[in-house]
Design a protein around this motif. Structure first.
Motif, short mmCIF file in Angstrom:
data_model
loop_
_atom_site.label_atom_id
_atom_site.label_comp_id
_atom_site.label_asym_id
_atom_site.label_seq_id
_atom_site.Cartn_x
_atom_site.Cartn_y
_atom_site.Cartn_z
N GLN A 136 0.82 -1.21 0.00
CA GLN A 136 0.00 0.00 0.00
C GLN A 136 0.86 1.26 0.00
OE1 GLN A 136 -2.87 0.16 3.17
NE2 GLN A 136 -3.61 2.17 2.62
N ILE A 137 1.92 1.24 0.81
CA ILE A 137 2.83 2.39 0.86
C ILE A 137 3.49 2.61 -0.49
CG2 ILE A 137 5.01 3.22 1.85
CD1 ILE A 137 4.14 1.87 4.50
N LEU A 138 3.94 1.50 -1.11
CA LEU A 138 4.58 1.60 -2.43
C LEU A 138 3.61 2.14 -3.47
CD1 LEU A 138 6.68 -1.72 -2.52
CD2 LEU A 138 7.56 0.63 -2.41
N ALA A 139 2.35 1.66 -3.39
CA ALA A 139 1.34 2.13 -4.34
C ALA A 139 1.08 3.62 -4.15
CB ALA A 139 0.05 1.33 -4.15
N GLU A 140 0.99 4.05 -2.89
CA GLU A 140 0.77 5.47 -2.61
C GLU A 140 1.94 6.31 -3.08
OE1 GLU A 140 -0.02 5.61 1.55
OE2 GLU A 140 -2.09 4.87 1.35
N ARG A 141 3.15 5.81 -2.86
CA ARG A 141 4.34 6.53 -3.34
C ARG A 141 4.35 6.62 -4.86
NH1 ARG A 141 9.08 3.84 0.47
NH2 ARG A 141 8.55 4.96 2.41
N HIS A 142 3.96 5.53 -5.50
CA HIS A 142 3.91 5.52 -6.97
C HIS A 142 2.89 6.55 -7.48
CE1 HIS A 142 4.06 3.90 -11.04
NE2 HIS A 142 2.74 3.88 -11.03
N ILE A 143 1.73 6.59 -6.81
CA ILE A 143 0.71 7.57 -7.21
C ILE A 143 1.22 8.99 -7.00
CG2 ILE A 143 -1.56 8.49 -6.59
CD1 ILE A 143 -2.46 5.62 -6.06
N GLN A 144 1.85 9.24 -5.82
CA GLN A 144 2.37 10.57 -5.54
C GLN A 144 3.42 10.98 -6.57
OE1 GLN A 144 1.45 12.89 -3.44
NE2 GLN A 144 -0.16 11.66 -2.52
N HIS A 145 4.29 10.01 -6.91
CA HIS A 145 5.37 10.29 -7.86
C HIS A 145 4.82 10.63 -9.24
CE1 HIS A 145 9.35 10.08 -9.66
NE2 HIS A 145 8.87 9.25 -10.57
N ASN A 146 3.75 9.95 -9.60
CA ASN A 146 3.19 10.13 -10.95
C ASN A 146 1.93 11.00 -10.96
OD1 ASN A 146 4.89 8.22 -12.69
ND2 ASN A 146 4.31 6.91 -10.99
N LEU A 147 1.63 11.63 -9.82
CA LEU A 147 0.39 12.38 -9.72
C LEU A 147 0.31 13.48 -10.77
CD1 LEU A 147 -2.09 12.17 -7.95
CD2 LEU A 147 -1.14 13.90 -6.44
N GLY A 148 1.42 14.16 -10.98
CA GLY A 148 1.44 15.23 -11.98
C GLY A 148 1.09 14.72 -13.37
N LEU A 149 1.71 13.60 -13.76
CA LEU A 149 1.44 13.02 -15.08
C LEU A 149 0.00 12.53 -15.19
CD1 LEU A 149 4.72 10.97 -15.65
CD2 LEU A 149 4.07 13.12 -16.75
N LEU A 150 -0.49 11.92 -14.11
CA LEU A 150 -1.86 11.42 -14.11
C LEU A 150 -2.86 12.57 -14.24
CD1 LEU A 150 -1.59 8.73 -11.27
CD2 LEU A 150 -1.88 8.30 -13.72
N LYS A 151 -2.58 13.69 -13.56
CA LYS A 151 -3.45 14.86 -13.65
C LYS A 151 -3.48 15.40 -15.07
CE LYS A 151 -3.43 16.78 -8.96
NZ LYS A 151 -3.02 17.94 -8.11
N VAL A 152 -2.31 15.54 -15.68
CA VAL A 152 -2.24 16.05 -17.05
C VAL A 152 -3.05 15.16 -17.99
CG1 VAL A 152 -0.70 16.41 -19.03
CG2 VAL A 152 -0.04 17.24 -16.77
N GLU A 216 -6.54 23.04 -3.37
CA GLU A 216 -7.33 22.23 -4.30
C GLU A 216 -7.26 22.87 -5.68
OE1 GLU A 216 -11.04 22.31 -2.24
OE2 GLU A 216 -10.53 20.62 -0.96
N LYS A 217 -6.38 22.36 -6.51
CA LYS A 217 -6.15 22.97 -7.82
C LYS A 217 -5.56 21.93 -8.78
CE LYS A 217 -1.34 24.20 -7.04
NZ LYS A 217 -1.17 23.61 -5.73
N ALA A 218 -5.60 22.26 -10.06
CA ALA A 218 -4.90 21.48 -11.09
C ALA A 218 -4.43 22.47 -12.14
CB ALA A 218 -5.83 20.44 -11.70
N VAL A 219 -3.13 22.47 -12.41
CA VAL A 219 -2.54 23.30 -13.47
C VAL A 219 -1.97 22.32 -14.48
CG1 VAL A 219 -0.85 25.06 -14.05
CG2 VAL A 219 -2.00 25.14 -11.83
N PHE A 220 -2.39 22.42 -15.74
CA PHE A 220 -2.02 21.39 -16.71
C PHE A 220 -1.83 22.00 -18.10
CE2 PHE A 220 -6.54 21.83 -16.25
CZ PHE A 220 -7.04 21.86 -17.54
N SER A 221 -1.06 21.33 -18.91
CA SER A 221 -0.87 21.73 -20.30
C SER A 221 -2.06 21.25 -21.12
CB SER A 221 0.43 21.14 -20.86
OG SER A 221 1.52 21.55 -20.09
N GLY A 222 -2.69 22.17 -21.83
CA GLY A 222 -3.83 21.81 -22.66
C GLY A 222 -3.39 21.64 -24.10
#
Length: 400
Positions: A136-152, A216-222
């Protein structure tokens, strides 16, 4: 020793504690006896001190009995395991033990073979639980690490209508954002008005820094040259202007802005983005003098004496030249653009404040309430009061 499961033995009879301690090989189950206690109060303190993983406890102890000890520890150490060792073979105790999620219930005298079996099961269960925690910790770290890419990825799909409405809330929650529609969408456009125009990456970096404290925000390349911003609150006009001013101060030229209050307009995220995209394209496809004129108008349109001549003088061009350039590039006259800016401001005030109409007229640059109302009705198809009533009815679902 630190990677072993910590065990506490609590019994008021020393020979019972000694017998349990010597009955099995603890290392076989990756365990160690960290402490022993002769009453419930001492056991509670030692359990917290050693952060124990397993409590082997007699029910009938002085000061604090075994059941009460387990109840306190269930709150303080929720992951702690319990094994009851007692001479009381009573169903009521067994019922209470079940409610406290006791791993096993053994009668004195405890047979070493039975204790071995219990410890083997608990050790296996603890190891399995620890592995799940690691995963679970590894999964959460993976999500945090890739959160920016997932948001975009998500927001690019969303603004282009490639996300089903029923999936939006769940995906927002996975991205650690509020599971509801944003309150505001903004677009910053970057263009090629000059060789010094900023890149989209640089604009995105500056926008992220401006909204750094926004929780609570999201800044992304459109799309190409466009940066999208989603916020879960409404920016005031002063905040929007501060954003524009700071971006212009840092980037100097080649940027345009569009913000949409989604709650106010009723637009979906894809609709609002396409609206802003169109505005940005129009804004960037103009000459520097027209771009500067529009920026100047945005700052001064609420002034009563504001005029084409004032704008032309500020830009150091002739009024005739500026008027001709605006008509050719924007497709509207100076007066038409000025009226549009004033009406947008008036609509916002009518929807979001209870200001009297004459105050709104003053704040949008009109000399009299009558003239303001005439222009508003001609532009919007309803008088200011009618428009306010209709907006209230729409917002409250038919209730005034």
């Amino acid at each position: 020793m630190n990677d072993k499961w910590r065990v506490l033995i609590a019994d008021d009879e020393p020979w019972i504690r000694e017998g349990i301690r010597d009955a099995v090989s603890w290392e076989r189950y990756y365990m160690e006896v960290s402490a022993e206690a002769e009453n419930g109060e001492e056991a509670f303190e030692l359990a917290l001190q050693h952060s124990i993983d397993l409590l082997i406890v007699d029910l009938n102890m002085p000061i604090v009995n075994g059941l009460n000890l387990m109840k306190k520890l269930r709150q303080a150490l929720p992951r702690c395991r319990f094994v009851i060792v007692t001479g009381y073979d009573q169903f009521s105790y067994a019922q209470e033990a079940i409610r406290l999620q006791v791993d096993d219930y053994l009668l004195k005298p405890v047979e070493p073979g039975q204790l071995d079996k219990v410890l083997r099961n608990i050790s296996s269960s603890l190891a399995s639980e620890k592995q799940k925690q690691r995963e679970q910790i590894l999964a959460e770290r993976h999500i945090q690490h890739n959160l920016g890419l997932l948001k975009v990825h998500f927001f690019n799909n969303w603004i282009h209508g490639r996300v089903r409405d029923e999936d939006v809330h769940q995906q927002l929650e996975c991205l650690q954002l509020p599971a509801r529609m944003p309150d505001m969408l903004g677009v910053v456009g970057t263009g090629t008005l000059s060789l010094k125009s900023p890149t989209a990456d640089r604009v995105k970096e500056k926008a992220e820094r401006f909204f750094e404290e926004e929780p609570e925000k999201a800044v992304f390349s459109g799309d190409e040259h466009l940066i999208g911003i989603c916020l879960w609150r409404v920016l005031t006009e002063a905040e929007q202007q501060a954003f524009r001013d700071e971006m212009r101060a840092e980037l100097q030229t080649g940027v345009t802005f569009c913000f949409v209050n989604l709650a106010e307009t009723g637009q979906t995220v894809p609709q609002a983005y396409q609206f802003c995209r169109k505005k940005a394209a129009q804004a960037l496809d103009v000459s520097p003098v027209v771009a500067r004129a529009r920026e100047y108008m945005q700052k001064h349109f609420a002034e009563r004496s504001f005029s084409l001549k004032q704008t032309a003088d500020a830009l150091q061009v002739s009024p005739v030249y500026l008027s001709r350039m605006m008509k050719r590039e924007l497709g509207v006259t100076f007066i038409q653009l000025l009226t549009e800016m004033r009406m947008q401001k008036a609509v916002h005030l009518l929807k979001t404040t209870a200001l009297p109409i004459h105050d709104i007229a003053e704040q949008t640059g009109y000399d009299t309430q009558h003239y303001f109302s005439t222009v508003f009705k001609k532009t919007m198809g309803a008088s200011p009061n009618q428009y306010r009533r209709m907006s209230t009815i729409e917002r409250t679902g038919g209730k005034l």
